[in-house]
Design an enzyme around this catalytic site. Structure first.
Site, PDB file in Angstrom:
ATOM      1  N   ARG A 174     -26.518  15.451 -13.345  1.00 44.69           N
ATOM      2  CA  ARG A 174     -25.217  14.709 -12.580  1.00 44.69           C
ATOM      3  C   ARG A 174     -25.466  12.907 -12.896  1.00 44.69           C
ATOM      4  NH1 ARG A 174     -24.671  18.993 -15.150  1.00 44.69           N
ATOM      5  NH2 ARG A 174     -24.300  20.363 -14.643  1.00 44.69           N
ATOM      6  N   SER A 224     -15.701  21.319 -11.120  1.00 48.47           N
ATOM      7  CA  SER A 224     -17.017  21.841 -10.039  1.00 48.47           C
ATOM      8  C   SER A 224     -16.417  20.535  -9.473  1.00 48.47           C
ATOM      9  CB  SER A 224     -18.237  22.200 -11.043  1.00 48.47           C
ATOM     10  OG  SER A 224     -18.175  22.638 -11.748  1.00 48.47           O
ATOM     11  N   GLU A 294     -19.686  16.248  -6.884  1.00 50.49           N
ATOM     12  CA  GLU A 294     -19.814  15.772  -7.730  1.00 50.49           C
ATOM     13  C   GLU A 294     -18.897  15.181  -8.081  1.00 50.49           C
ATOM     14  OE1 GLU A 294     -19.926  18.536 -11.525  1.00 50.49           O
ATOM     15  OE2 GLU A 294     -21.460  19.181 -10.530  1.00 50.49           O
TER      16      GLU A 294
END
Length: 301
Positions: A174, A224, A294
């Site tokens: 990520r 998410s 994230e």
């Protein structure tokens, strides 16, 4: 800002707004105003916009479709460049595909499948753009962008355009170089493999159904919220800690998937940030694991 907006319009950039609420441009439906919001129609108008911005010495930032993004309630000072509609070309060259930064990842997964090319199926549920996916090395279903990207053209803050290879983009989980060096993704080139169209379509359909069953897609959210810690899943930890459904203001840990925070109506960025910190502190105190968000948080409080 009105003077700059007028100058941009005179330069042929038609989609320019002043004091525009960014809640209208994020999937969370949250965010204060941008002093100036600019939506370039192509690469040339983007370069023109940046020249004008630099001449007036105002700060600038970039958004795509507004997924994976939390804009604070005070909004963003300076100019915000929205590249979701512009830079949306897609060209197939054998087993390779060259795509503009504003192209939808979901659409790209579908189109590559129609061409009988495999490798992009993981992206069928990623709601953002190619540019945002490169920025964060987006991934799902055991794969990510770094496994298929050959190179990307980047416009850096100093006005220099460079084509960077996969290695030069320094991908990891990520993350990418672009989280350390400010730049705008203009185009990305991917290498795929021949595959069976029916099997690719079946995989995309199965992934779509799984998302429908497990994710709160009917509510405003940003995907998410936390990165998965090594050898575990953030959602499992949050649910095990009894936080599923926990609510602060209009922000709630989804009752369908604990690694999603949904806007139940009227949620502010402060609500979301307070909830994120509550989840982090609870998981740290309970399991000794520090969850890292994230989602990208931008703007002023």
């Amino acid at each position: 800002m009105k003077k700059i907006a007028d100058e941009l319009k005179q330069a042929g950039i038609e989609k320019v707004w002043t004091n525009e609420p960014l809640a209208n441009h994020t999937t969370w439906r949250i965010g204060g105003p941008a002093d100036l919001l600019i939506q370039p129609k192509d690469k040339e108008s983007l370069l023109t916009a940046l020249q004008i911005i630099h001449r007036h010495e105002i700060p600038w930032s970039v958004i795509g479709r507004g997924s994976n993004l939390l804009v604070r309630d005070g909004g963003i000072r300076g100019a915000v460049l929205k590249v979701a509609e512009g830079l949306s070309h897609c060209e197939f060259r054998g087993e390779e595909v060259c795509v503009g930064a504003g192209y939808s990842m979901i659409r790209l997964a579908v189109e590559t499948g129609k061409m009988g090319l495999t490798g992009m199926e993981f992206a069928g549920g990623i709601p953002g753009t190619v540019g945002g996916a490169v920025y964060m090395n987006a991934g799902a279903h055991g794969s990510d962008l770094s496994r298929i990207l050959i190179e990307a053209e980047i416009l850096f803050a100093n006005g220099e355009c460079k084509v960077l290879s996969n290695e030069e983009l320094s991908f990891s989980y990520r993350t990418s170089l672009l989280q350390r060096e400010k730049g705008i993704v203009l185009e990305a080139r991917f290498k795929l493999r021949p595959g069976d169209r029916k099997q690719i379509s079946a995989t995309l359909s199965a992934n779509k159904e799984r998302r429908r069953q497990t994710q709160p897609l009917q509510m405003p959210c940003a995907g998410s919220v936390f990165r998965n810690p090594p050898n575990d899943h953030a959602g499992r930890l949050i649910e095990a800690a009894g936080l599923k459904g926990y609510r602060i203001g209009g922000a709630q840990v989804s009752e369908k998937h604990s690694n999603f925070i949904v806007n139940c109506g009227g949620a502010t960025a402060t609500d979301v940030l307070t909830l994120i910190e509550h989840v982090r502190s609870t998981i740290l105190a309970t399991y000794g694991i520090d969850l890292h968000p994230e989602v990208l948080v931008v703007g002023e409080g």
